[in-house]
Design a protein around this motif. Sequence first.
Motif, mmCIF file in Angstrom:
data_model
loop_
_atom_site.group_PDB
_atom_site.id
_atom_site.type_symbol
_atom_site.label_atom_id
_atom_site.label_comp_id
_atom_site.label_asym_id
_atom_site.label_seq_id
_atom_site.Cartn_x
_atom_site.Cartn_y
_atom_site.Cartn_z
ATOM 1 N N LYS A 155 1.012 -1.362 0.194
ATOM 2 C CA LYS A 155 0.449 0.145 0.006
ATOM 3 C C LYS A 155 0.614 1.547 0.422
ATOM 4 C CE LYS A 155 -3.872 -2.651 2.141
ATOM 5 N NZ LYS A 155 -3.140 -3.863 1.934
ATOM 6 N N ILE A 156 2.061 1.950 -0.492
ATOM 7 C CA ILE A 156 2.757 2.401 -1.152
ATOM 8 C C ILE A 156 1.781 3.284 -1.967
ATOM 9 C CG2 ILE A 156 4.592 3.351 -1.584
ATOM 10 C CD1 ILE A 156 5.915 0.740 -0.023
ATOM 11 N N ASP A 157 1.591 4.090 -1.405
ATOM 12 C CA ASP A 157 0.957 5.138 -2.971
ATOM 13 C C ASP A 157 1.302 6.451 -3.158
ATOM 14 O OD1 ASP A 157 0.498 6.142 -0.470
ATOM 15 O OD2 ASP A 157 -2.094 6.672 -1.079
ATOM 16 N N PHE A 158 3.350 6.489 -2.412
ATOM 17 C CA PHE A 158 3.961 7.437 -2.848
ATOM 18 C C PHE A 158 5.095 7.438 -3.582
ATOM 19 C CE2 PHE A 158 5.321 5.458 1.706
ATOM 20 C CZ PHE A 158 6.200 4.839 1.192
ATOM 21 N N PRO A 159 5.701 8.087 -4.269
ATOM 22 C CA PRO A 159 6.581 7.914 -5.379
ATOM 23 C C PRO A 159 7.438 6.965 -4.556
ATOM 24 C CG PRO A 159 6.226 9.840 -4.834
ATOM 25 C CD PRO A 159 5.381 9.204 -4.220
ATOM 26 N N TYR A 160 8.348 5.662 -5.612
ATOM 27 C CA TYR A 160 9.135 4.217 -5.358
ATOM 28 C C TYR A 160 9.619 4.451 -6.441
ATOM 29 C CZ TYR A 160 10.796 0.208 -4.063
ATOM 30 O OH TYR A 160 11.619 -0.953 -3.569
ATOM 31 N N LEU A 161 10.509 5.203 -6.295
ATOM 32 C CA LEU A 161 11.742 5.453 -7.451
ATOM 33 C C LEU A 161 12.631 4.671 -7.797
ATOM 34 C CD1 LEU A 161 11.902 9.615 -7.107
ATOM 35 C CD2 LEU A 161 10.631 8.410 -8.409
ATOM 36 N N TYR A 162 13.235 4.607 -8.871
ATOM 37 C CA TYR A 162 13.900 3.556 -9.434
ATOM 38 C C TYR A 162 15.570 3.961 -9.782
ATOM 39 C CZ TYR A 162 16.955 -0.140 -11.437
ATOM 40 O OH TYR A 162 18.672 -0.414 -12.159
ATOM 41 N N ASP A 163 16.916 3.895 -8.920
ATOM 42 C CA ASP A 163 18.354 5.312 -9.099
ATOM 43 C C ASP A 163 18.663 4.062 -10.039
ATOM 44 O OD1 ASP A 163 19.900 6.113 -9.443
ATOM 45 O OD2 ASP A 163 20.706 6.232 -6.507
ATOM 46 N N GLU A 164 18.604 3.442 -11.038
ATOM 47 C CA GLU A 164 19.171 2.617 -12.175
ATOM 48 C C GLU A 164 20.912 3.045 -12.330
ATOM 49 O OE1 GLU A 164 19.659 0.613 -17.035
ATOM 50 O OE2 GLU A 164 17.882 2.679 -16.162
ATOM 51 N N THR A 165 21.209 3.709 -12.001
ATOM 52 C CA THR A 165 22.570 4.653 -12.196
ATOM 53 C C THR A 165 23.423 4.579 -10.938
ATOM 54 O OG1 THR A 165 22.649 7.306 -11.902
ATOM 55 C CG2 THR A 165 22.312 6.004 -14.087
ATOM 56 N N GLN A 166 22.642 4.551 -10.105
ATOM 57 C CA GLN A 166 23.118 4.123 -8.354
ATOM 58 C C GLN A 166 23.524 5.522 -8.129
ATOM 59 O OE1 GLN A 166 25.620 1.389 -7.913
ATOM 60 N NE2 GLN A 166 23.905 -0.350 -7.657
ATOM 61 N N GLU A 167 23.839 6.694 -9.373
ATOM 62 C CA GLU A 167 24.025 8.287 -8.969
ATOM 63 C C GLU A 167 23.121 8.809 -8.007
ATOM 64 O OE1 GLU A 167 24.657 10.589 -12.309
ATOM 65 O OE2 GLU A 167 25.372 8.984 -13.589
ATOM 66 N N THR A 168 22.009 8.551 -7.282
ATOM 67 C CA THR A 168 21.095 9.222 -6.627
ATOM 68 C C THR A 168 22.195 8.514 -5.140
ATOM 69 O OG1 THR A 168 19.947 9.847 -7.782
ATOM 70 C CG2 THR A 168 19.002 10.387 -5.895
ATOM 71 N N ALA A 169 21.847 7.510 -4.769
ATOM 72 C CA ALA A 169 22.883 7.002 -3.835
ATOM 73 C C ALA A 169 23.729 7.259 -3.674
ATOM 74 C CB ALA A 169 22.098 5.420 -3.579
ATOM 75 N N LYS A 170 24.562 7.122 -4.786
ATOM 76 C CA LYS A 170 26.337 8.527 -4.237
ATOM 77 C C LYS A 170 25.887 9.510 -3.341
ATOM 78 C CE LYS A 170 27.885 4.298 -7.222
ATOM 79 N NZ LYS A 170 28.605 4.786 -8.264
ATOM 80 N N ALA A 171 24.929 10.346 -4.120
ATOM 81 C CA ALA A 171 24.909 11.665 -3.693
ATOM 82 C C ALA A 171 24.297 12.519 -2.050
ATOM 83 C CB ALA A 171 23.904 12.317 -4.576
ATOM 84 N N TYR A 172 23.359 10.990 -1.823
ATOM 85 C CA TYR A 172 22.519 10.826 -0.323
ATOM 86 C C TYR A 172 23.217 10.318 0.526
ATOM 87 C CZ TYR A 172 18.579 13.129 -2.066
ATOM 88 O OH TYR A 172 17.336 13.993 -2.252
ATOM 89 N N SER A 173 24.664 9.652 0.484
ATOM 90 C CA SER A 173 25.562 8.880 0.915
ATOM 91 C C SER A 173 25.053 7.745 1.402
ATOM 92 C CB SER A 173 26.509 10.054 1.944
ATOM 93 O OG SER A 173 27.132 10.871 1.330
ATOM 94 N N ALA A 174 23.934 7.550 0.424
ATOM 95 C CA ALA A 174 23.180 6.078 1.439
ATOM 96 C C ALA A 174 24.473 5.275 1.371
ATOM 97 C CB ALA A 174 21.872 5.923 0.357
ATOM 98 N N ALA A 175 23.322 4.095 2.304
ATOM 99 C CA ALA A 175 24.484 3.504 3.168
ATOM 100 C C ALA A 175 24.151 1.647 3.109
ATOM 101 C CB ALA A 175 25.516 3.224 4.159
ATOM 102 N N CYS A 176 22.256 1.948 2.865
ATOM 103 C CA CYS A 176 22.012 1.160 3.578
ATOM 104 C C CYS A 176 20.384 0.978 3.319
ATOM 105 C CB CYS A 176 21.872 0.308 5.840
ATOM 106 S SG CYS A 176 21.494 2.077 5.902
ATOM 107 N N THR A 177 19.253 -0.451 3.352
ATOM 108 C CA THR A 177 18.088 0.092 3.607
ATOM 109 C C THR A 177 17.311 -0.482 5.006
ATOM 110 O OG1 THR A 177 17.858 -2.448 1.862
ATOM 111 C CG2 THR A 177 18.390 -0.083 0.640
ATOM 112 N N PRO A 178 17.210 0.412 5.310
ATOM 113 C CA PRO A 178 15.924 1.594 5.098
ATOM 114 C C PRO A 178 17.728 2.823 5.634
ATOM 115 C CG PRO A 178 15.261 0.056 7.039
ATOM 116 C CD PRO A 178 15.484 -0.367 6.802
ATOM 117 N N ASP A 179 16.530 3.545 5.297
ATOM 118 C CA ASP A 179 18.008 4.906 5.089
ATOM 119 C C ASP A 179 17.038 6.688 4.676
ATOM 120 O OD1 ASP A 179 20.110 5.620 6.553
ATOM 121 O OD2 ASP A 179 22.390 5.206 4.752
#
Length: 184
Positions: A100-124
């Motif tokens: 029931k996720i009705d907010f945007p669930y975006l796909y970061d194919e290049t992983q550039e967004t994760a790197k820009a946010y310094s994301a390391a884990c799920t969930p973060d």
Amino acid sequence: MAQTSSAMLPLGTIAPDFYLKDTNSNETFSFEDLKGSKGTLVMFICNHCPYVLYSIPEVVMIANDYRVQGIGVIAISSNDIIKYPEDSPELMTAFAMENKIDFPYLYDETQETAKAYSAACTPDFYLFDNQDKLFYRGQLDDSRPGNGISLSGSDLRGAIDALIYNRSLKEPQKPSIGCGIKWK
């Protein structure tokens, strides 16, 4: 389950922009398109991580509780789908429907967004104020799969409340713990 902690991007960091496809609507969005009037919650999740599966009911409740109060909510998956096909965009759509996720669930194919946010884990989790400055980054709460602590979302809810009601934020902020992002 291998545990990875958040990298803890510095508070005050301006939200990195992105232009990513939403697997729920098939539209492409930027941060600017999706941000809320009072702030924006950006979270890195995926379909298969046991930490995400455990916490997703509370995450959806938080999204539903706070979107009506002016908080934009964005989920992003950045995992390598070649090694982890269960995180493919098609299965992201199915995961969103099942949970029931009705907010945007975006796909970061290049992983550039994760790197820009310094994301390391799920969930973060990253909470930005209405000036797009990082206000909170870290855990949902102290609960983890199997640790006997009830899921409450208390840390993230406290941060969102502090942002909305202009209160001081509890320190120190604790890093999130989950599965590491599956890098290419």
